[in-house]
Scaffold this active site. Structure first.
Site, PDB file in Angstrom:
ATOM      1  CB  CYS A 278       0.645 -10.261  11.970  1.00 39.28           C
ATOM      2  SG  CYS A 278       0.372 -11.276  13.431  1.00 39.28           S
TER       3      CYS A 278
ATOM      4  CG  HIS B 268      -3.828  -8.458  11.607  1.00 35.74           C
ATOM      5  ND1 HIS B 268      -3.345  -9.252  10.590  1.00 35.74           N
ATOM      6  CD2 HIS B 268      -3.464  -9.058  12.762  1.00 35.74           C
ATOM      7  CE1 HIS B 268      -2.717 -10.303  11.116  1.00 35.74           C
ATOM      8  NE2 HIS B 268      -2.777 -10.198  12.431  1.00 35.74           N
TER       9      HIS B 268
ATOM     10  CD  GLU C 205      -4.532  -7.879   7.551  1.00 34.04           C
ATOM     11  OE1 GLU C 205      -4.039  -6.840   8.020  1.00 34.04           O
ATOM     12  OE2 GLU C 205      -4.252  -9.016   7.998  1.00 34.04           O
TER      13      GLU C 205
END
Lengths: 86, 223
Positions: B86, B194, B196
């Site tokens: 990002c 994302h 994560e």
């Protein structure tokens, strides 16, 4: 007393890069009845005040460099530098 | 394997990234402050999501001048694995480690939702544990995620198999549905979604772990 020398840097998207903010502003203008506006492109404007006594030629070169390296992203943006002295 | 997660003023996915690699994967991980000129002993660097330096000027434009970025560039030049997520991806294109740029989403809105991606290549240290064509769902959360580059660059990325992920339903107007790209040497990945945030069962999806597992596999292979 003399005004300090200033530089103006104008940054805008290259003509090949889509500008959705400009398009949205254009659509708003059209809805307000401004049929004479054919297109809008949005950009950024920076005013840099120079330290008194700085040499004009040196300042011009330095600000070109600043515009190229920092203020604009040359991948997507064009810029124009103006030096103002009165 | 040790991951270093860079922390810029305004990073806000740094803890998520650290948690994913340490808790979900069981690897070592530590933070690297943006002011440091050295990365320390790390095997991979993560540039996390967030709003570094308030996203002032342009997203990632100020972060690229951080002292730590000189060390990240050196690390990447030496073949080190660098993952930019990002805002991290925005920093990577600003500093020239990846080509192109990320501009305001086509529809101007900040978009925060899970999106479906297709793995465009399994030939990279970040996707070797996925299958080419495999669908993965990662959340996105960005206002400036529209990937742009000139036609020549886009053709080159495709010819060199450097598109890592594409959007199944392009949310932001990105050229050729690009969600993530690799450097020429394939050791740098930047992506807007994302991984994560899809790394713990509690989050509803663990699809993102494949990125970190691939990095661990690539590191084990190289070591």
């Amino acid at each position: 007393m003399k005004e300090p020398m200033k530089a103006r840097v104008y940054v805008s998207f290259k003509s090949t890069v889509l500008d959705p903010q400009g398009q949205t502003i254009h659509a708003a203008l059209a809805s307000l009845g401004h049929s004479s506006i054919a297109a809008v492109r949005q950009g950024k404007f920076f005013e840099l005040t120079l330290t008194p006594g700085v040499d004009r030629a040196a300042a011009t070169a330095e600000i070109e460099q600043i515009a190229q390296d920092v203020l604009a992203n040359p991948v997507i943006e064009d810029y124009r530098v103006e030096i103002i002295e009165d | 394997m040790k991951f270093g997660v860079v922390v810029f003023p305004g990073s806000n996915c740094d803890h998520d990234a650290l948690y994913s690699v340490s808790q979900n994967l069981g690897e070592q991980a530590g933070f690297i402050w943006h002011d440091s000129t050295e990365l320390g002993l790390v095997d991979a660097v993560v540039l996390p999501g967030g709003f570094s330096y308030g996203d002032y000027l342009r997203c990632g434009a100020i972060a690229k001048f951080s002292p730590v970025m000189a060390a990240v560039k050196k690390f990447a030049a030496g073949g080190g694995l660098v993952l930019g997520i990002c805002n991290g991806f925005q920093i990577l294109v600003e500093c020239g480690l990846l080509p192109g740029a990320l501009i305001r989403n086509r529809d101007l809105k900040f978009i925060c939702k899970p999106v479906e991606l297709v793995t465009a290549t399994a030939n990279s240290p970040f996707t070797n544990r996925a299958l080419e064509g495999q669908k993965l769902t990662f959340p996105i959360a960005h206002g400036e995620g529209c990937y742009v580059a000139d036609q020549r660059t886009l053709d080159q990325l495709e010819a060199e198999d450097r598109v890592a992920f594409r959007y199944v339903n392009n949310p932001n107007g990105s050229a050729r549905d690009i969600a993530g790209i690799l450097s020429r040497e394939r050791n740098v990945l930047g992506l807007m979604p994302h991984p994560e945030r899809a790394a713990d069962p509690l989050m509803g999806s663990v699809d993102g772990l494949v990125v970190f597992r691939s990095m661990v596999a690539a590191f084990a292979c190289a070591g």
